[in-house]
Design a protein around this motif. Sequence first.
Motif, PDB file in Angstrom:
ATOM      1  N   ALA A  26     -41.638  24.524  -4.372  1.00 23.39           N
ATOM      2  CA  ALA A  26     -42.647  25.234  -3.587  1.00 23.39           C
ATOM      3  C   ALA A  26     -43.703  25.916  -4.457  1.00 23.39           C
ATOM      4  CB  ALA A  26     -41.972  26.262  -2.695  1.00 23.39           C
ATOM      5  N   ILE A  27     -43.386  26.255  -5.681  1.00 21.55           N
ATOM      6  CA  ILE A  27     -44.315  27.001  -6.532  1.00 21.55           C
ATOM      7  C   ILE A  27     -45.632  26.253  -6.761  1.00 21.55           C
ATOM      8  CG2 ILE A  27     -44.639  27.920  -8.872  1.00 21.55           C
ATOM      9  CD1 ILE A  27     -41.631  28.676  -8.712  1.00 21.55           C
ATOM     10  N   PRO A  28     -45.627  24.989  -7.145  1.00 22.53           N
ATOM     11  CA  PRO A  28     -46.914  24.303  -7.308  1.00 22.53           C
ATOM     12  C   PRO A  28     -47.689  24.158  -6.003  1.00 22.53           C
ATOM     13  CG  PRO A  28     -45.164  23.066  -8.375  1.00 22.53           C
ATOM     14  CD  PRO A  28     -44.513  24.156  -7.596  1.00 22.53           C
ATOM     15  N   ILE A  29     -46.984  24.034  -4.893  1.00 26.10           N
ATOM     16  CA  ILE A  29     -47.669  23.928  -3.608  1.00 26.10           C
ATOM     17  C   ILE A  29     -48.372  25.237  -3.274  1.00 26.10           C
ATOM     18  CG2 ILE A  29     -47.324  23.575  -1.126  1.00 26.10           C
ATOM     19  CD1 ILE A  29     -45.022  21.673  -1.914  1.00 26.10           C
ATOM     20  N   VAL A  30     -47.699  26.354  -3.519  1.00 21.55           N
ATOM     21  CA  VAL A  30     -48.317  27.663  -3.292  1.00 21.55           C
ATOM     22  C   VAL A  30     -49.514  27.853  -4.222  1.00 21.55           C
ATOM     23  CG1 VAL A  30     -47.928  30.166  -3.464  1.00 21.55           C
ATOM     24  CG2 VAL A  30     -46.212  28.704  -2.414  1.00 21.55           C
ATOM     25  N   ARG A  31     -49.400  27.384  -5.444  1.00 24.42           N
ATOM     26  CA  ARG A  31     -50.506  27.488  -6.392  1.00 24.42           C
ATOM     27  C   ARG A  31     -51.725  26.714  -5.891  1.00 24.42           C
ATOM     28  NH1 ARG A  31     -53.733  25.460  -9.859  1.00 24.42           N
ATOM     29  NH2 ARG A  31     -54.014  26.155 -11.966  1.00 24.42           N
ATOM     30  N   VAL A  56     -55.255  16.931  -3.665  1.00 21.09           N
ATOM     31  CA  VAL A  56     -54.009  17.247  -4.377  1.00 21.09           C
ATOM     32  C   VAL A  56     -52.959  17.759  -3.398  1.00 21.09           C
ATOM     33  CG1 VAL A  56     -52.969  18.794  -6.095  1.00 21.09           C
ATOM     34  CG2 VAL A  56     -55.141  17.672  -6.585  1.00 21.09           C
ATOM     35  N   LEU A  57     -53.375  18.647  -2.501  1.00 22.58           N
ATOM     36  CA  LEU A  57     -52.444  19.194  -1.515  1.00 22.58           C
ATOM     37  C   LEU A  57     -51.907  18.098  -0.593  1.00 22.58           C
ATOM     38  CD1 LEU A  57     -51.137  21.760  -0.400  1.00 22.58           C
ATOM     39  CD2 LEU A  57     -53.107  21.992   1.106  1.00 22.58           C
ATOM     40  N   ALA A  58     -52.776  17.190  -0.181  1.00 19.51           N
ATOM     41  CA  ALA A  58     -52.341  16.082   0.678  1.00 19.51           C
ATOM     42  C   ALA A  58     -51.334  15.196  -0.043  1.00 19.51           C
ATOM     43  CB  ALA A  58     -53.551  15.260   1.125  1.00 19.51           C
ATOM     44  N   SER A  59     -51.564  14.942  -1.314  1.00 19.97           N
ATOM     45  CA  SER A  59     -50.604  14.104  -2.051  1.00 19.97           C
ATOM     46  C   SER A  59     -49.265  14.816  -2.243  1.00 19.97           C
ATOM     47  CB  SER A  59     -51.190  13.658  -3.390  1.00 19.97           C
ATOM     48  OG  SER A  59     -51.347  14.749  -4.244  1.00 19.97           O
ATOM     49  N   LEU A  60     -49.298  16.138  -2.456  1.00 16.92           N
ATOM     50  CA  LEU A  60     -48.042  16.886  -2.573  1.00 16.92           C
ATOM     51  C   LEU A  60     -47.273  16.863  -1.251  1.00 16.92           C
ATOM     52  CD1 LEU A  60     -49.150  20.016  -4.637  1.00 16.92           C
ATOM     53  CD2 LEU A  60     -47.554  18.253  -5.355  1.00 16.92           C
ATOM     54  N   ILE A  61     -47.976  17.089  -0.161  1.00 20.28           N
ATOM     55  CA  ILE A  61     -47.316  17.097   1.150  1.00 20.28           C
ATOM     56  C   ILE A  61     -46.803  15.704   1.500  1.00 20.28           C
ATOM     57  CG2 ILE A  61     -47.726  17.418   3.619  1.00 20.28           C
ATOM     58  CD1 ILE A  61     -49.539  19.780   2.840  1.00 20.28           C
ATOM     59  N   TYR A  62     -47.595  14.690   1.194  1.00 18.65           N
ATOM     60  CA  TYR A  62     -47.155  13.312   1.470  1.00 18.65           C
ATOM     61  C   TYR A  62     -45.890  12.974   0.683  1.00 18.65           C
ATOM     62  CZ  TYR A  62     -47.015   8.243   1.587  1.00 18.65           C
ATOM     63  OH  TYR A  62     -46.600   6.966   1.738  1.00 18.65           O
ATOM     64  N   SER A  63     -45.823  13.412  -0.559  1.00 22.29           N
ATOM     65  CA  SER A  63     -44.644  13.106  -1.366  1.00 22.29           C
ATOM     66  C   SER A  63     -43.402  13.814  -0.832  1.00 22.29           C
ATOM     67  CB  SER A  63     -44.877  13.464  -2.835  1.00 22.29           C
ATOM     68  OG  SER A  63     -45.005  14.864  -2.989  1.00 22.29           O
ATOM     69  N   LEU A  64     -43.579  15.005  -0.255  1.00 23.35           N
ATOM     70  CA  LEU A  64     -42.437  15.707   0.326  1.00 23.35           C
ATOM     71  C   LEU A  64     -42.035  15.124   1.669  1.00 23.35           C
ATOM     72  CD1 LEU A  64     -43.214  19.440  -0.472  1.00 23.35           C
ATOM     73  CD2 LEU A  64     -41.402  18.024  -1.401  1.00 23.35           C
ATOM     74  N   VAL A  65     -43.010  14.875   2.525  1.00 18.55           N
ATOM     75  CA  VAL A  65     -42.722  14.338   3.850  1.00 18.55           C
ATOM     76  C   VAL A  65     -42.261  12.899   3.761  1.00 18.55           C
ATOM     77  CG1 VAL A  65     -43.754  13.793   6.098  1.00 18.55           C
ATOM     78  CG2 VAL A  65     -44.286  15.949   4.977  1.00 18.55           C
ATOM     79  N   GLY A  66     -42.799  12.152   2.821  1.00 11.59           N
ATOM     80  CA  GLY A  66     -42.416  10.758   2.654  1.00 11.59           C
ATOM     81  C   GLY A  66     -40.964  10.581   2.272  1.00 11.59           C
ATOM     82  N   ALA A  67     -40.355  11.610   1.726  1.00 10.97           N
ATOM     83  CA  ALA A  67     -38.938  11.540   1.360  1.00 10.97           C
ATOM     84  C   ALA A  67     -38.053  11.530   2.596  1.00 10.97           C
ATOM     85  CB  ALA A  67     -38.566  12.715   0.461  1.00 10.97           C
TER      86      ALA A  67
END
Length: 159
Positions: free
Chosen positions: A118-123, A146-157
Amino acid sequence: MQQEPSDMEQLQEQSISTVAQMLNDCGIDADENSIETPTEGQLANLLSNLLKYGVLIASAIVLLGGILYLIRHGAEPAEYRVFRGEPSEFSSPAGVLSAVLSGSRRGIIQLGLLLLIAIPIVRVLISLVAFLLRRKFIYVSVTLLVLASLIYSLVGAYY
């Protein structure tokens, strides 16, 4: 015998010190030739402290959970013949929180790992808000990407 400096030399020294003072007041580092306003410096400090202390706290939580887990299960022999995946309770943040509240040592480890994720997402979110407030829309678009790619990588799991 020492001569007193001429008026011209005094004026040059005075102008050099005045320019140096002005550069210092504006946040310009003469060595790096970069301009940094106080709010940019404060944002940089906030983000660096978030990363630094966030990683330390998350690591401490993982370490605490690991120590507690080893105290309880450290002497048990490992069974390598049967693969056991992660329990279903750890497949969501709500499940991890309920496991921690129930006293699960593995839940504590998972909580530390969730914080580490969560830390990089909050950043990125803080950076996005700062760029929006400053109306730097090119940086907003890059940060959104960048935020979309982070969220996609989490949701894609999960899907």
